[in-house]
Design a protein around this motif. Structure first.
Motif, PDB file in Angstrom:
ATOM      1  N   GLN A 125       9.335 -26.329 -22.748  1.00 35.34           N
ATOM      2  CA  GLN A 125       8.770 -25.773 -21.517  1.00 35.34           C
ATOM      3  C   GLN A 125       9.716 -25.991 -20.335  1.00 35.34           C
ATOM      4  N   ARG A 127      12.976 -26.343 -20.579  1.00 38.20           N
ATOM      5  CA  ARG A 127      14.142 -25.492 -20.818  1.00 38.20           C
ATOM      6  C   ARG A 127      13.846 -24.047 -20.416  1.00 38.20           C
ATOM      7  N   GLN A 128      12.682 -23.545 -20.785  1.00 40.67           N
ATOM      8  CA  GLN A 128      12.319 -22.168 -20.443  1.00 40.67           C
ATOM      9  C   GLN A 128      12.178 -21.986 -18.932  1.00 40.67           C
ATOM     10  N   ALA A 129      11.620 -22.990 -18.275  1.00 46.51           N
ATOM     11  CA  ALA A 129      11.466 -22.907 -16.818  1.00 46.51           C
ATOM     12  C   ALA A 129      12.831 -22.903 -16.133  1.00 46.51           C
ATOM     13  N   LEU A 131      15.686 -21.791 -17.509  1.00 49.18           N
ATOM     14  CA  LEU A 131      16.306 -20.496 -17.793  1.00 49.18           C
ATOM     15  C   LEU A 131      15.727 -19.396 -16.918  1.00 49.18           C
ATOM     16  N   LEU A 132      14.442 -19.500 -16.631  1.00 50.97           N
ATOM     17  CA  LEU A 132      13.793 -18.521 -15.762  1.00 50.97           C
ATOM     18  C   LEU A 132      14.332 -18.623 -14.337  1.00 50.97           C
ATOM     19  N   GLU A 133      14.573 -19.861 -13.880  1.00 47.43           N
ATOM     20  CA  GLU A 133      15.071 -20.086 -12.514  1.00 47.43           C
ATOM     21  C   GLU A 133      16.557 -19.754 -12.391  1.00 47.43           C
ATOM     22  N   PRO A 135      18.850 -17.761 -14.692  1.00 47.36           N
ATOM     23  CA  PRO A 135      19.076 -16.950 -15.908  1.00 47.36           C
ATOM     24  C   PRO A 135      20.538 -16.752 -16.281  1.00 47.36           C
ATOM     25  N   LYS A 166      15.905 -28.890 -11.238  1.00 46.53           N
ATOM     26  CA  LYS A 166      16.380 -27.732 -10.486  1.00 46.53           C
ATOM     27  C   LYS A 166      17.324 -28.170  -9.360  1.00 46.53           C
TER      28      LYS A 166
END
Length: 342
Positions: A125, A127-129, A131-133, A135, A166
């Protein structure tokens, strides 16, 4: 003012805040010529350390080691002055007791990584967050071992951890960390004052810092910080599987006041709190001295308790280091007297 200063002098914090030092701290044995040197150093924006005969609230005299240094912006603009009084109650060469720091977890082995299904799900979760922030960014720094170590932390809170990750990613992008090459910092590293050498007893790579051997006439602080970032990136790549942190050893032998750069101290705080947050297991500093005391007192209000818990400041660094590193892994000449190149 530190608690020890208040205890020795008898002044309260409020009295020190409103103190007219020329009336309250100075007296018959206060050397006028020394006061003139302080005024000249301030006028010329130069660091200075002197011994002063000062007076307590009851007008009894005491010796103080007084350090003053200009606080400059990155562009060289004078922001303020930092002044540190160290009360000399014992021998002149003794480090003050409050300087010596031994963390609570001194002899505690790091917690091993545990990959339970719940931990791995949370890691995914995060890691996905990320990558979303970010990309299109390089996120190799945030590998699985590192994210597992974050999730396993005591009092882990997903939202808070994600915001810190982040923040580190933004810092890395703004400072182009992934683009640093050895050629960029080769000259700064040529002095041999910053190098990796083996591992501690728990397989953390150990970075040794020896500022006392560098030629200060050729010192460039911006490049030196860049070299430190490059070395940290090297150490992260040296980590064995399951290891996510490094150990730092700062040998202060041979350092002088020219090494106490307030801009560098602020950059060190930035690296500890943002750039390499959760990447350092322990920091050993020594031998303790009045120079170390001045730097420590400047940094202390800026450091979180979490960072403070990782510090060891000691008069006997070699003996302390042996608790963490095998004798065969300790570089020759460490903590030995050497010429202080100015």
């Amino acid at each position: 003012a530190s608690p020890s200063f208040l205890q020795v002098t008898g002044f309260t914090k409020e009295e020190v805040r409103n103190l007219n030092q020329s009336l309250a701290l100075h007296g018959p044995e206060t050397d006028v010529a020394t006061l003139g040197r302080i005024a000249q150093a301030m006028e010329q924006r130069q660091p200075l350390t002197v011994r002063l005969r000062l007076y307590k609230r009851d007008r009894s005299p005491f010796w103080s080691q007084f350090f003053i240094s200009p606080l400059l912006s990155s562009s060289g603009e004078l922001l303020n002055f930092i002044a540190v009084h160290t009360v000399l109650e014992g021998g002149e060469d003794d480090a003050p007791p409050e300087l010596l720091v031994v963390p609570k977890s001194k002899f505690k082995a790091p917690k091993p990584l545990t990959r339970t299904p719940d931990v791995l799900e949370t890691v995914d979760q995060l890691r996905q967050a990320m990558l979303l922030e970010f990309p299109s960014s390089r996120l190799g720094y945030f590998d699985e071992d590192f994210l597992v170590s974050i999730v396993q932390k005591k009092n882990f809170v997903f939202k808070e951890a994600l915001e810190k990750l982040k923040g580190t990613a933004r810092w890395r992008m703004s400072n182009s960390i992934d683009l640093i090459t050895e050629a960029d910092v080769a000259e700064s590293l040529s002095s041999g004052d910053m190098f990796w050498n083996g591992f501690d007893r728990w397989n953390h790579p150990v970075l040794y810092l020896r500022p006392g051997i560098q030629d200060m006439s050729k010192f460039d602080r911006t490049t030196k910080v860049r070299a430190g970032e490059f070395r940290m990136e090297q150490g992260i790549k040296l980590m064995p599987p399951g290891i996510t942190r490094v150990m730092l050893v700062l040998d202060t032998t041979g350092t002088g006041w020219a090494h106490l750069d307030t801009w560098m101290l602020r950059k060190a705080v930035e690296l500890a709190h943002v750039g390499y947050r959760d990447r350092v297991e322990r920091v050993l500093i020594g031998p303790a001295s009045f120079l170390v005391s001045a730097g420590f007192k400047v940094l202390r209000p800026l450091l979180s308790q979490k960072v403070m818990d990782k510090l060891i400041v000691t008069r006997t660094p070699l003996e302390t280091l042996l608790e963490y590193v095998e004798p065969s892994n300790i570089p020759a000449g460490l903590f030995e007297d050497k010429p202080n190149v100015q």
